[in-house]
Motif scaffolding. Structure first.
Motif, PDB file in Angstrom:
ATOM      1  N   VAL A   1       0.843  -1.202   0.000  1.00 47.87           N
ATOM      2  CA  VAL A   1       0.000   0.000   0.000  1.00 47.87           C
ATOM      3  C   VAL A   1       0.878   1.251   0.000  1.00 47.87           C
ATOM      4  O   VAL A   1       0.605   2.212  -0.731  1.00 47.87           O
ATOM      5  CB  VAL A   1      -0.973  -0.013   1.202  1.00 47.87           C
ATOM      6  CG1 VAL A   1      -1.655   1.329   1.383  1.00 47.87           C
ATOM      7  CG2 VAL A   1      -2.003  -1.113   1.023  1.00 47.87           C
ATOM      8  N   LEU A   2       1.928   1.229   0.801  1.00 50.33           N
ATOM      9  CA  LEU A   2       2.847   2.371   0.838  1.00 50.33           C
ATOM     10  C   LEU A   2       3.481   2.597  -0.530  1.00 50.33           C
ATOM     11  O   LEU A   2       3.554   3.730  -1.018  1.00 50.33           O
ATOM     12  CB  LEU A   2       3.922   2.146   1.896  1.00 50.33           C
ATOM     13  CG  LEU A   2       4.956   3.250   2.065  1.00 50.33           C
ATOM     14  CD1 LEU A   2       4.289   4.561   2.465  1.00 50.33           C
ATOM     15  CD2 LEU A   2       5.991   2.840   3.112  1.00 50.33           C
ATOM     16  N   ARG A   3       3.916   1.520  -1.179  1.00 46.51           N
ATOM     17  CA  ARG A   3       4.539   1.621  -2.504  1.00 46.51           C
ATOM     18  C   ARG A   3       3.560   2.198  -3.517  1.00 46.51           C
ATOM     19  O   ARG A   3       3.891   3.108  -4.269  1.00 46.51           O
ATOM     20  CB  ARG A   3       5.029   0.251  -2.961  1.00 46.51           C
ATOM     21  CG  ARG A   3       5.631   0.257  -4.344  1.00 46.51           C
ATOM     22  CD  ARG A   3       5.912  -1.184  -4.804  1.00 46.51           C
ATOM     23  NE  ARG A   3       6.473  -1.204  -6.120  1.00 46.51           N
ATOM     24  CZ  ARG A   3       5.754  -1.152  -7.239  1.00 46.51           C
ATOM     25  NH1 ARG A   3       4.453  -1.053  -7.182  1.00 46.51           N
ATOM     26  NH2 ARG A   3       6.342  -1.176  -8.413  1.00 46.51           N
ATOM     27  N   ALA A   4       2.343   1.649  -3.559  1.00 47.18           N
ATOM     28  CA  ALA A   4       1.347   2.125  -4.529  1.00 47.18           C
ATOM     29  C   ALA A   4       0.993   3.588  -4.268  1.00 47.18           C
ATOM     30  O   ALA A   4       0.901   4.384  -5.214  1.00 47.18           O
ATOM     31  CB  ALA A   4       0.099   1.249  -4.460  1.00 47.18           C
ATOM     32  N   SER A   5       0.804   3.950  -3.021  1.00 44.63           N
ATOM     33  CA  SER A   5       0.469   5.335  -2.679  1.00 44.63           C
ATOM     34  C   SER A   5       1.592   6.287  -3.062  1.00 44.63           C
ATOM     35  O   SER A   5       1.357   7.341  -3.655  1.00 44.63           O
ATOM     36  CB  SER A   5       0.198   5.459  -1.176  1.00 44.63           C
ATOM     37  OG  SER A   5      -0.851   4.627  -0.800  1.00 44.63           O
ATOM     38  N   LEU A   6       2.807   5.897  -2.716  1.00 42.89           N
ATOM     39  CA  LEU A   6       3.968   6.720  -3.023  1.00 42.89           C
ATOM     40  C   LEU A   6       4.146   6.888  -4.527  1.00 42.89           C
ATOM     41  O   LEU A   6       4.305   8.009  -5.028  1.00 42.89           O
ATOM     42  CB  LEU A   6       5.214   6.086  -2.398  1.00 42.89           C
ATOM     43  CG  LEU A   6       6.511   6.859  -2.411  1.00 42.89           C
ATOM     44  CD1 LEU A   6       6.359   8.176  -1.676  1.00 42.89           C
ATOM     45  CD2 LEU A   6       7.614   6.025  -1.766  1.00 42.89           C
TER      46      LEU A   6
ATOM     47  N   ASN B   1       1.920   6.480  -6.995  1.00 45.14           N
ATOM     48  CA  ASN B   1       0.821   7.219  -7.623  1.00 45.14           C
ATOM     49  C   ASN B   1       0.871   8.701  -7.283  1.00 45.14           C
ATOM     50  O   ASN B   1       0.671   9.547  -8.157  1.00 45.14           O
ATOM     51  CB  ASN B   1      -0.527   6.614  -7.222  1.00 45.14           C
ATOM     52  CG  ASN B   1      -0.734   5.256  -7.835  1.00 45.14           C
ATOM     53  OD1 ASN B   1      -0.165   4.935  -8.873  1.00 45.14           O
ATOM     54  ND2 ASN B   1      -1.536   4.430  -7.191  1.00 45.14           N
ATOM     55  N   ALA B   2       1.136   9.016  -6.038  1.00 50.84           N
ATOM     56  CA  ALA B   2       1.196  10.430  -5.636  1.00 50.84           C
ATOM     57  C   ALA B   2       2.348  11.149  -6.325  1.00 50.84           C
ATOM     58  O   ALA B   2       2.181  12.259  -6.841  1.00 50.84           O
ATOM     59  CB  ALA B   2       1.330  10.539  -4.116  1.00 50.84           C
TER      60      ALA B   2
END
Length: 154
Positions: free
Chosen positions: A49-54, A56-57
């Motif tokens: 989740v951290l990887r995807a959020s980072l 994408n943001a």
């Protein structure tokens, strides 16, 4: 062995799967559940989740300035500018996201072990750092930058 994000289960190599006793998806799911319960299916979810959020943001924030740098503020710019901007943006974001990618893969591969090496997200960070140093979190950065670059460009 630990340095690469993909040095855990290596599911693409059948001899590794046979050594681990994994012959198919059902067998892998059964093994994970029998040894770790439902929690086993969620190992690696925090770094994922951290990887995807980072990613994408950062991609959403950086893409337009990069496209502007290459000479186009117009959304209907040439395909060349879009691809180049996407590759640069994706590769750049991967520099920051590489540690989370390594943690995600290591923790997910760890879920099939009878005695997991890691007891959570922070324990994985701590163990990898103390055994291999900070550089281990960025091993394999070149290929992951290419993958991320083409992913954003697409």
């Amino acid at each position: 062995e630990v340095g690469s994000a993909h040095s855990g289960m290596k599911s693409g190599h059948s001899h590794h799967n046979q050594r681990l006793g994994l012959t198919n998806l059902y067998n892998a799911m059964h093994e994970i559940y029998s040894h770790h319960g439902m929690r086993g299916y969620y190992r690696g979810v925090k770094p994922a989740v951290l990887r995807a959020s980072l990613n994408n943001a950062l991609s959403a924030t950086i893409y337009k300035p990069v496209r502007h740098y290459f000479g186009s503020d117009d959304r209907d710019c040439s395909l060349y500018i879009k691809l180049l901007s996407g590759v640069v943006t994706g590769a750049g974001t991967q520099i920051l996201a590489a540690p989370t990618d390594l943690l995600k893969v290591r923790m997910q591969a760890d879920a099939i072990r009878h005695n997991p090496r890691y007891h959570g997200f922070f324990d994985a960070i701590n163990q990898i750092y103390h055994k291999y140093g900070w550089r281990a979190f960025w091993r394999g950065l070149g290929p992951s930058m290419l993958r991320a670059g083409f992913s954003v460009a697409a």
